[in-house]
Design a protein around this motif. Structure first.
Motif, PDB file in Angstrom:
ATOM      1  N   GLY A 165      14.263 -65.200 -69.604  1.00 34.39           N
ATOM      2  CA  GLY A 165      13.439 -64.268 -70.382  1.00 34.39           C
ATOM      3  C   GLY A 165      14.068 -63.830 -71.681  1.00 34.39           C
ATOM      4  N   GLU A 166      15.366 -64.063 -71.838  1.00 39.28           N
ATOM      5  CA  GLU A 166      16.059 -63.629 -73.050  1.00 39.28           C
ATOM      6  C   GLU A 166      15.942 -64.667 -74.170  1.00 39.28           C
ATOM      7  N   GLY A 218       0.694 -65.394 -76.607  1.00 39.20           N
ATOM      8  CA  GLY A 218       0.365 -66.563 -75.791  1.00 39.20           C
ATOM      9  C   GLY A 218       0.609 -67.879 -76.492  1.00 39.20           C
ATOM     10  N   ASN A 219       1.182 -67.851 -77.690  1.00 39.09           N
ATOM     11  CA  ASN A 219       1.525 -69.103 -78.365  1.00 39.09           C
ATOM     12  C   ASN A 219       2.814 -69.665 -77.788  1.00 39.09           C
ATOM     13  N   PRO A 220       2.913 -70.988 -77.628  1.00 35.97           N
ATOM     14  CA  PRO A 220       4.140 -71.576 -77.072  1.00 35.97           C
ATOM     15  C   PRO A 220       5.347 -71.331 -77.987  1.00 35.97           C
ATOM     16  N   LEU A 221       6.501 -71.136 -77.396  1.00 34.06           N
ATOM     17  CA  LEU A 221       7.741 -70.889 -78.143  1.00 34.06           C
ATOM     18  C   LEU A 221       8.696 -72.067 -77.984  1.00 34.06           C
ATOM     19  N   ALA A 222       9.381 -72.393 -79.051  1.00 34.82           N
ATOM     20  CA  ALA A 222      10.378 -73.467 -78.986  1.00 34.82           C
ATOM     21  C   ALA A 222      11.558 -73.094 -79.872  1.00 34.82           C
ATOM     22  N   VAL A 223      12.728 -73.639 -79.507  1.00 31.86           N
ATOM     23  CA  VAL A 223      13.906 -73.441 -80.347  1.00 31.86           C
ATOM     24  C   VAL A 223      13.574 -73.909 -81.760  1.00 31.86           C
ATOM     25  N   GLY A 224      13.969 -73.126 -82.748  1.00 33.10           N
ATOM     26  CA  GLY A 224      13.670 -73.458 -84.134  1.00 33.10           C
ATOM     27  C   GLY A 224      12.487 -72.688 -84.689  1.00 33.10           C
ATOM     28  N   ASP A 225      11.693 -72.104 -83.802  1.00 31.05           N
ATOM     29  CA  ASP A 225      10.548 -71.327 -84.282  1.00 31.05           C
ATOM     30  C   ASP A 225      11.027 -70.101 -85.056  1.00 31.05           C
ATOM     31  N   ARG A 226      10.283 -69.789 -86.106  1.00 33.57           N
ATOM     32  CA  ARG A 226      10.541 -68.569 -86.851  1.00 33.57           C
ATOM     33  C   ARG A 226       9.794 -67.427 -86.172  1.00 33.57           C
ATOM     34  N   VAL A 227      10.501 -66.346 -85.895  1.00 29.87           N
ATOM     35  CA  VAL A 227       9.900 -65.260 -85.112  1.00 29.87           C
ATOM     36  C   VAL A 227      10.270 -63.890 -85.672  1.00 29.87           C
ATOM     37  N   SER A 228       9.443 -62.907 -85.306  1.00 33.59           N
ATOM     38  CA  SER A 228       9.799 -61.507 -85.443  1.00 33.59           C
ATOM     39  C   SER A 228       9.489 -60.857 -84.090  1.00 33.59           C
ATOM     40  N   TRP A 229       9.726 -59.559 -83.944  1.00 33.51           N
ATOM     41  CA  TRP A 229       9.517 -58.929 -82.623  1.00 33.51           C
ATOM     42  C   TRP A 229       9.373 -57.424 -82.801  1.00 33.51           C
ATOM     43  N   GLY A 264      15.494 -68.300 -72.986  1.00 35.90           N
ATOM     44  CA  GLY A 264      15.805 -68.280 -71.560  1.00 35.90           C
ATOM     45  C   GLY A 264      14.664 -68.835 -70.716  1.00 35.90           C
ATOM     46  N   GLU A 265      15.026 -69.147 -69.500  1.00 38.68           N
ATOM     47  CA  GLU A 265      14.055 -69.664 -68.545  1.00 38.68           C
ATOM     48  C   GLU A 265      12.864 -68.715 -68.433  1.00 38.68           C
ATOM     49  N   GLY A 266      11.703 -69.265 -68.411  1.00 37.27           N
ATOM     50  CA  GLY A 266      10.492 -68.454 -68.220  1.00 37.27           C
ATOM     51  C   GLY A 266       9.922 -67.921 -69.515  1.00 37.27           C
ATOM     52  N   LEU A 267      10.720 -67.952 -70.574  1.00 40.98           N
ATOM     53  CA  LEU A 267      10.212 -67.471 -71.866  1.00 40.98           C
ATOM     54  C   LEU A 267       9.540 -68.648 -72.569  1.00 40.98           C
ATOM     55  N   ARG A 293      16.503 -59.028 -75.426  1.00 45.56           N
ATOM     56  CA  ARG A 293      16.361 -58.810 -73.980  1.00 45.56           C
ATOM     57  C   ARG A 293      15.074 -59.433 -73.448  1.00 45.56           C
ATOM     58  N   ALA A 294      15.089 -59.717 -72.165  1.00 46.42           N
ATOM     59  CA  ALA A 294      13.831 -60.110 -71.521  1.00 46.42           C
ATOM     60  C   ALA A 294      12.849 -58.955 -71.696  1.00 46.42           C
ATOM     61  N   GLY A 295      11.611 -59.290 -71.977  1.00 46.92           N
ATOM     62  CA  GLY A 295      10.595 -58.251 -72.145  1.00 46.92           C
ATOM     63  C   GLY A 295      10.354 -57.876 -73.596  1.00 46.92           C
ATOM     64  N   THR A 296      11.160 -58.427 -74.500  1.00 46.30           N
ATOM     65  CA  THR A 296      10.916 -58.173 -75.920  1.00 46.30           C
ATOM     66  C   THR A 296       9.587 -58.823 -76.322  1.00 46.30           C
ATOM     67  N   ALA A 297       8.800 -58.090 -77.110  1.00 47.04           N
ATOM     68  CA  ALA A 297       7.529 -58.646 -77.589  1.00 47.04           C
ATOM     69  C   ALA A 297       7.800 -59.484 -78.826  1.00 47.04           C
ATOM     70  N   ILE A 298       7.948 -60.787 -78.595  1.00 45.19           N
ATOM     71  CA  ILE A 298       8.274 -61.726 -79.676  1.00 45.19           C
ATOM     72  C   ILE A 298       6.986 -62.289 -80.270  1.00 45.19           C
ATOM     73  N   PHE A 299       6.954 -62.434 -81.583  1.00 45.15           N
ATOM     74  CA  PHE A 299       5.795 -63.020 -82.262  1.00 45.15           C
ATOM     75  C   PHE A 299       6.244 -64.237 -83.052  1.00 45.15           C
ATOM     76  N   ARG A 300       5.715 -65.404 -82.718  1.00 46.54           N
ATOM     77  CA  ARG A 300       5.980 -66.595 -83.523  1.00 46.54           C
ATOM     78  C   ARG A 300       5.193 -66.456 -84.817  1.00 46.54           C
ATOM     79  N   LEU A 301       5.847 -66.640 -85.945  1.00 42.07           N
ATOM     80  CA  LEU A 301       5.163 -66.453 -87.226  1.00 42.07           C
ATOM     81  C   LEU A 301       4.490 -67.747 -87.648  1.00 42.07           C
ATOM     82  N   PRO A 302       3.236 -67.650 -88.059  1.00 44.07           N
ATOM     83  CA  PRO A 302       2.582 -68.856 -88.567  1.00 44.07           C
ATOM     84  C   PRO A 302       3.233 -69.288 -89.879  1.00 44.07           C
ATOM     85  N   ASP A 303       3.184 -70.582 -90.158  1.00 46.58           N
ATOM     86  CA  ASP A 303       3.823 -71.106 -91.368  1.00 46.58           C
ATOM     87  C   ASP A 303       3.275 -70.452 -92.624  1.00 46.58           C
ATOM     88  N   SER A 304       2.016 -70.028 -92.539  1.00 46.56           N
ATOM     89  CA  SER A 304       1.377 -69.455 -93.727  1.00 46.56           C
ATOM     90  C   SER A 304       1.855 -68.029 -94.019  1.00 46.56           C
TER      91      SER A 304
END
Lengths: 366, 366, 366, 366
Positions: free
Chosen positions: D30-31, D82-93, D73-76, D143-154
């Motif tokens: 989750g982390e 609900g957008n899929p997350l991957a290493v390399g994604d640009r995010v905020s939270w 982390g596992e499960g994240l 931490r697990a439970g952080t509200a992460i937002f993947r940022l759109p490229d735009s």
């Protein structure tokens, strides 16, 4: 005891079967095992038995349950309200679990429309371990994340199961279509949801409540719950006549709030004419898809109505329901709704009393 | 000038007759005389002409009017907003007068449902003095109590009549079924009410607006007014296909708010499936009783919808409409809706353009 | 009878003078003459007597009045609710008249802030004909536009004057800062407004109500009205101690709604710490400008409070008050508030009992 | 890279220290680990540095951050939407995590007042592993439970950090004290929260917005964001004069909504006189306890105000903020707020620009 008994719906419209499942002893983190003490039979159980809502068969019915904790998993230290939990505690719980992560749970805050909501006694196939996920059984297994409520000693199980899911359903609906103090209210239907709607309207300060329903023993309950007047649909079978009485009851203009708790779709056509212009019409009873009606949408425009639908309830509403039941007046009335008790072995007889409206509230004592 | 001309509806579905009435010169306290400069033709006028709403015949139609004050009665010193009034001022007014004293006006604050509401161009028989109570005439007589608005010089009459009663209607409806900033909105219908609903939704901060309507020249207007996307019901004639496009537009779940501005009752069945669960559905177009539809009330429960009706508007909403029209962007768009102008003598031709949807907005220049 | 007696405030902090005015017999259209039967003394009258609110002197005080119609002007055929009016009818009325035309009346719908609002017993100089515009007199002259309410026979005058303007004031305030059923409520102050706030909170379904006030005879009333618990500010004089008790009463977090009905500005500092975070604080008692307090605005941000002010009431709220008083339970409690009755000649003694908090509710019987 | 650099607050009012911590590589279920790309400096950071809010020292500041996922982390598997997350994604939270279980989270739905809420850059002691819990660092551990937002490229990182926590703060506040379309709004303060409040008010359809603040370069921004008019508190230093201008701006009555975004407690006294009677006053800036003011509570009663506090925001409001930033107009304005960029080594210089109001928005590029 190495096995537990359960009454299982194996095929629609067929008698429930009494089956045995391995008794459970161990729980994973967050889970709980409960020895069932009393399980309510809800009108929805009849719909399920009739196959009007599709569920995975076989299924152990029962989503209104009180029992005692037999085992609590690691990390499950407190109930939904933050009270400490211990083996032996008498508890009830919200029948549904939502994901907390989907569009409806998160973005739009409509958790009752969670895309992966599951309900005890409805959504779990009894062939899949741990099998025991319904109230018509001696034991029930609660998933991690279940909203468990420890019941205070002052709150009898009969009041909790007598109120059943009907009370939380009414609370959720009336939250979206509020009754204000001094309002005139008409409740269509005097089954458990109708009686609960009367109770909530009364508690919210409605000063005049008309209940339209039947049979007479239920209208008597409606008056005890707070209806100022009742119309027996058996005695007054003409909707036009009922409309006339309802208008007279409301001073000629209609009610501030009308709450449909019938389920039969034709009730919507009768009900929508009963609010005053600019009033509210809460459609609380159309849970099953019972088909179309011939309906005039001009009525909504002309009467400038606020028509509100409501689906299920959240743990918050169970919390409010249990608090309402701490008031002795309501506690006695809801406990008093229970007029028929059956052992698990007679689950079919029990279901029949509900189907035939021949009892107040019917419960199983597993 | 000793007589004034008016286009009069004398019999349903028959051509309007051009009649002459004695010109008025004197007014009692609180009243006013207005020289009509421009009168809008509303879709409701077509319904009236077709006899779908019963009114006293003969009647001078016209409830969207701008003109200049010719006489003002004693005590009528200020307009509804408190601005001083003088002969020669350019004015418009709320088309309805309510009693301010009945159950709906006072106790329940639903003045649009006033039990004795009367509207210019609709409720007054032209055979009764002072005869001139509709906009399709050279002169109009305003009763005491009319909510008159002096128009600022910066606000052209074309914008006021181009917006017509549609804008105040949309404002009133959306007040009861609000659009919040960031909402996704679907508007059914691209006639004047639909375009006005798009404008109000846009002003309220909706970030995505889908308009479903036609013909193409109206969809072009819809895009100018703020629709992000449009569906041409002529080109996409299958409602199931439209539903699919609408769902895709809203990310699969449906819109936060759906606004029905069609009038055809079948639109309600198409529209009610378009909000997301827990969303709002504003029925704004079902003014005439156009009969029943086959309707499934379970949809309201299952989708947990807030369905709202709305009838007419109050002077407050005319005030808000006129303020909106002070914004140059909206002023230009609403003024630009007018694409057909006719003299009073061609009122029948004018009415026909509205009936046939062959123009944007049609007006009379008496 | 050719003259009528009135108790007149001629100079602040000086005894009221008993004066005689010409008895009125004739009324213009819309007006009414009332023979006063009972007039309540409101806490505001003490503020007026002390000069804390500036009014035109001399003034006949009294804005809580019941009497019988002696004359009714042309056109005054029905009361505010639409009931027919006749000479001899027992009536009460809203104490204020608003213009219905200003920015606050029309555009922003805040009629209690009407820019030309005038109140009987407060705003009318007794030197100006028709002189009789206050309740401390044998006769009162009601202007056209007064919201008159014919009292049903089942509703005793004592209940109406016992409730006084306090009940309508509480209803108006709680409309803006609602109590929901099941809420925990704290009411600061146990004068007439505090008791009325308890009544409205109870009727709205509050399940726990703590009243903070005194003296003991008023706390006894508070409990009869529905307070679950009381704090005597005489016995518990340390605000920190009261805060501790209040927190314990609310389970440690504070109340859902706190209603200030004290008037003393320091009460605001005590009250603002009593709602739970995200709760509501209704400031209902700060009618007179009693000066500044040392106040920390960070509290509002940190506790995320909704702090609401409320000024007066509209005729709608008098209507709701009178309907509440038709419930026997409330009727008896409000009528029972009256513990001191004086003739007009003893108006100064009467005023003194209110100033000294030595009675429940005090009334004059002219 | 085996260590990462961070700017650490070790003692109030002392220069931040550049420290090195072990670089993190592994995460529990989750982390997430994020390589920081840009970190905003918020006014709150200055309050923290000054010791006005007590936090565990040493602390790595920074709660407005954009970076790229280095490990999940596992499960994240999906972001908050609900957008899929991957290493390399640009995010905020969302900067805060709440328990979801306490009285405020569950029963009263005030999660911003969660009893165990913790915020990145504020609540975590840097001496405790995993140390890296603030944005002023090259790496941050979520931490697990952080509200992460993947940022759109735009959506450029500059817009996200330019808007910072100010935009979500304004959205949360205005949700509780709504701006309706057509409203007249006054915003006190033209720092990041003030500019964000202008943006939200504008998006919600406010038609007139007055900004009171400074210095001139910020007033210029305010006008770009949508203020129709501005008052420079440097040039118009007399509050009475500002009050006069504000009243004139609002037609003499005051604004529908006033939003305090200053922080200085005296602003509350200036602001509370600026709404029209019956209007709304949102206190959004009093985050730090900056002491008492001399305040007259009678104002709230007399003006019948709705005064609202607001604390922080929920992930929902970050979601709405990011959606707003997808609109090119707002994206450009918020990105354009950034006028100063510093490397981590110059964190003290960066902090100074914020303290001195000498830049628009200041950011660190670690």
């Amino acid at each position: 005891m190495s096995t537990v008994k359960a009454a299982v719906l194996t095929a629609y419209e067929q008698p429930l079967e009494l089956r045995e499942y391995p008794a459970l002893r161990e729980v994973a983190p967050g889970e709980a095992l409960v020895r069932v003490e009393i399980a309510g039979i809800c009108g929805t159980d009849v719909h399920l038995w009739l196959g009007q809502l599709h569920v995975p068969l076989p299924v152990i019915l029962g989503h209104e349950t009180v029992g005692r904790l037999e085992a609590i998993g690691e990390g499950l230290t407190h109930d939904w309200r933050g009270n400490p939990l211990a083996v032996g505690d008498r508890v009830s719980w919200a029948s549904s679990i939502v994901c907390g992560e989907c569009y409806y749970c998160r973005v739009k805050r409509q958790p009752t429309r969670c895309t992966s909501r599951k309900a005890y006694g409805i959504s779990y196939c009894a062939d899949t371990a741990p099998h025991l996920r319904g109230g018509y059984a001696q034991q029930i297994h609660l998933r991690a994340g279940t909203a468990i409520f420890r019941l205070p000693d002052s709150l009898p199980s009969d009041a909790v199961v007598g109120a059943g899911c009907a009370l939380a359903t009414a609370i959720h609906g009336i939250e979206r279509s509020p009754v204000e103090w001094g309002d005139t209210v008409i409740v269509q239907g005097t089954g458990p949801v109708g009686l609960a709607a009367i109770a909530v309207a009364k508690q919210a300060g409605a000063t005049k409540i008309l209940a339209i329903g039947g049979p007479p023993h239920r209208l008597e309950l409606a008056r005890q719950f707070g209806a100022s007047e009742t119309i027996d649909i058996g005695a007054v079978s003409d909707p036009a006549e009922r409309h006339k009485i309802a208008l007279a009851f409301t001073g000629g203009f209609g009610a501030d709030v009308v709450i449909e708790c019938v389920g039969y779709p034709g009730a919507v056509n009768e009900g929508i004419e009963l609010p005053r212009d600019g009033g509210r019409f809460l459609i609380l009873g159309q849970y099953a898809n019972a088909g179309n009606i011939s309906f005039n949408p001009h009525t909504i425009t002309r009467k400038q109505l606020a028509v509100q639908g409501s689906w299920g309830f959240e743990p918050r509403h169970v919390d409010r329901a249990l608090r309402l039941l701490e008031i002795p007046h309501w506690q006695q009335l809801f406990a008093g709704e229970i007029t028929a008790r059956f052992p698990l072995e007679q689950a079919n007889e029990a279901l029949r009393t509900v189907k035939n409206w021949s009892a107040g509230k019917t419960v199983l004592i597993p």
